[in-house]
Design an enzyme around this catalytic site. Sequence first.
Site, PDB file in Angstrom:
ATOM      1  N   ASN A 487     -13.256  14.632   6.007  1.00  0.00           N
ATOM      2  CA  ASN A 487     -13.792  15.987   5.852  1.00  0.00           C
ATOM      3  C   ASN A 487     -13.733  16.788   7.145  1.00  0.00           C
ATOM      4  O   ASN A 487     -13.572  18.001   7.104  1.00  0.00           O
ATOM      5  CB  ASN A 487     -15.235  15.881   5.349  1.00  0.00           C
ATOM      6  CG  ASN A 487     -15.981  17.182   5.531  1.00  0.00           C
ATOM      7  OD1 ASN A 487     -15.668  18.182   4.890  1.00  0.00           O
ATOM      8  ND2 ASN A 487     -16.962  17.194   6.428  1.00  0.00           N
ATOM      9  N   TYR A 554      -4.434  26.420  11.051  1.00  0.00           N
ATOM     10  CA  TYR A 554      -5.303  25.777  10.066  1.00  0.00           C
ATOM     11  C   TYR A 554      -4.518  25.424   8.798  1.00  0.00           C
ATOM     12  O   TYR A 554      -4.540  24.281   8.318  1.00  0.00           O
ATOM     13  CB  TYR A 554      -6.469  26.717   9.733  1.00  0.00           C
ATOM     14  CG  TYR A 554      -7.436  26.148   8.720  1.00  0.00           C
ATOM     15  CD1 TYR A 554      -8.371  25.190   9.091  1.00  0.00           C
ATOM     16  CD2 TYR A 554      -7.407  26.572   7.394  1.00  0.00           C
ATOM     17  CE1 TYR A 554      -9.259  24.664   8.165  1.00  0.00           C
ATOM     18  CE2 TYR A 554      -8.291  26.047   6.459  1.00  0.00           C
ATOM     19  CZ  TYR A 554      -9.214  25.102   6.846  1.00  0.00           C
ATOM     20  OH  TYR A 554     -10.086  24.584   5.930  1.00  0.00           O
ATOM     21  N   LYS A 558      -3.709  21.618   7.342  1.00  0.00           N
ATOM     22  CA  LYS A 558      -4.202  21.126   6.053  1.00  0.00           C
ATOM     23  C   LYS A 558      -3.038  20.799   5.107  1.00  0.00           C
ATOM     24  O   LYS A 558      -3.120  19.860   4.313  1.00  0.00           O
ATOM     25  CB  LYS A 558      -5.136  22.167   5.414  1.00  0.00           C
ATOM     26  CG  LYS A 558      -6.485  22.289   6.125  1.00  0.00           C
ATOM     27  CD  LYS A 558      -7.363  21.055   5.891  1.00  0.00           C
ATOM     28  CE  LYS A 558      -8.778  21.262   6.414  1.00  0.00           C
ATOM     29  NZ  LYS A 558      -9.636  20.086   6.225  1.00  0.00           N
ATOM     30  N   VAL A 587     -16.613  28.145   0.793  1.00  0.00           N
ATOM     31  CA  VAL A 587     -17.896  27.421   0.734  1.00  0.00           C
ATOM     32  C   VAL A 587     -18.743  27.954   1.890  1.00  0.00           C
ATOM     33  O   VAL A 587     -18.465  27.663   3.051  1.00  0.00           O
ATOM     34  CB  VAL A 587     -17.673  25.895   0.865  1.00  0.00           C
ATOM     35  CG1 VAL A 587     -19.010  25.167   0.802  1.00  0.00           C
ATOM     36  CG2 VAL A 587     -16.746  25.409  -0.234  1.00  0.00           C
TER      37      VAL A 587
END
Length: 657
Positions: A487, A554, A558, A587
């Site tokens: 995570n 980023y 990912k 989120v």
Amino acid sequence: MQSLWNEQEAGKCENELELRVYSSRLLGGDPSLVLHGGGNTSVKIKEKNVVNQEEEILYIKGSGWDLATIKAEGFAPVRLQPMIQLAALDALTDPQMVNELKTQLTRANAPAPSVETILHAVLPFRYVDHTHADAVVTITNTTDGQKRIQDIYKDKVVVIPYVMPGFDLARDVARLFAEQAGPQTIGMILMHHGVFSFADSAQESYERMIQLVDMAERYLAAHNAWEIELTDEEKKIQVNRVEIAKLRKAISVKVGRPMLVHRTQSVRGQCFVQRDDVEKISQQGPVTPDHVIRTKAVPLLGRDVDSYAQQYCKYFNRYEPTAKERKTMLDPAPRVILDQELGLCCVGESAKQAAIVRDIYEHTMECIVRAEQLGGWQTLPLEDLFNIEYWDLEQAKLAKTEASPVFAGEVVLITGAASGIGKASVDSFLRRGAAVVGLDIDECIATVSSEPGFLGIPCDLTDKEQVQTALDQAVSCFGGLDMLVLNAGIFSASAAIADLSLKTWQQVMAINLDANLVLLRECYPLLQHAPNKGRVVVIGSKNVPAPGPGAGAYSASKAALTQLMRIAALEWGKDGIRINALHPNAVFDTGIWTDEILKARAEHYGLSVQQYKTNNVLGVEVRSNQVAELASEMCGTLFDATTAAQVPIDGGNERVV
Ligand code: ZN
């Protein structure tokens, strides 16, 4: 041993039952007297029943209550006279006894009365206290234990040779007490089992217990059998993680479900294992019979689980035919391991259970060593231990009212576990019964949860040494690894490619990609030894299917991580290891998203905060606990046949749909 009776505290008690609770807790609070549900206490009280008749009621500790934390409702009220009458019988079967105890209760929702109820009933004192005090059981478990006990206590106690607890013990106690007790008698010593004290006041009964135990301790000290020499230094032996994981798997296979193996790092354990006579002294039995249901009769010496299991089957086959009714063999795996390199290891379905085993065995080793210094450790023969281990009324203590949680006995490692999705995942996996290892660069990871099944380790994932140390700690604590949630990640400030510095790029890659490669590589051999097959969940991002301008580093990190996940799925499928990715979006209930930042971002897009939060097809807010729950479920049986999947959790994104 000193009395902890406190006049002021005792003075607050408004009745005899409250005093009984108070002094029971004094006993329960001292682990050298009782451990984890051991021992029992009672008080006899005259009461008026509903038709105004006076009855004498025996309030006895209820099954499943622990003296350390017992409350008034933990005592089962049983009519005294019928119990005394039962003790005069020659025989009473267990089902008959259980039936009598239950039908003489005066409160319908009372807990099941202790199996020692009849014994407490026949002792003609208002208060009766029973413990398995270390010092006393140590002396009773020596070659000439009975003589020593008589020398110490003379006419202060009645000595009861070993009889199996339950009705037979109560009947024998009733007889022996009537024959042998005199005005000096303040207690009873049960050989290979424990000690009773009694009196008409709570304080006197408690203090007589302290006195009896103190006499045993002084005797041990006078015979050079109190002080135990321990080497000051704990031996820091580095043990290969995979070796421990193999041992855990072998045990789990024998138990038939995953189990944790906790390496205690106990100095006492290390010294005990190094003794030349460790085989002789460790392979006899426990200090008091009811420990057998937690620790089995003997520990595994070394790591040969197969031969331990064979021995266990032999033991079962030898004694089972002597049992009154047919028994089904329990699992043949050890609960205590004594290994030259690993020291003392304890086995349990949860960290809590393993800790109970550890506490019991720490005390056991102390008792054994003292008994050896006194002239020779000698426990009950195996046949008696078998009868306790397979006694229905003992096994009932372990019986669970609910099924084990789905991840009982399993271990998950979660990175970035101090906040956001990582922290929510800690809770999700703990709720499902897993032992959780949380890693985070934030020091506060250590205190993210106070559950015994949580181990938080501060760790910079870009530092390979720190990662190695953390994995060593994790495996030492729980025995292996079944699940991995990758995570941790960083989101650098928005920068167009034209302005993206190599330094920023490399920083993002180091955490979001390189660290995960190292973790996957290092965890792979552990996941291979997961009893229920390994599972990995990668927390990806909506940016993988739908990248955004300004998020080059980023998004690329990912996307590369997702590709790595797909390759791992191909390479590890043969081992049964499943690896899947989640792609969350927006989120916002994480530490990074403060109210100010949220407001600023929303304004940037000309939206209200609420619109910004729910800017997706479903118009819902995506919360970190939803992501965590899905990550947990992906490790469960629902996804048994799924690997290399990428599941969005974003409320529906038009660019992804
Ligand atoms: Zn007992």
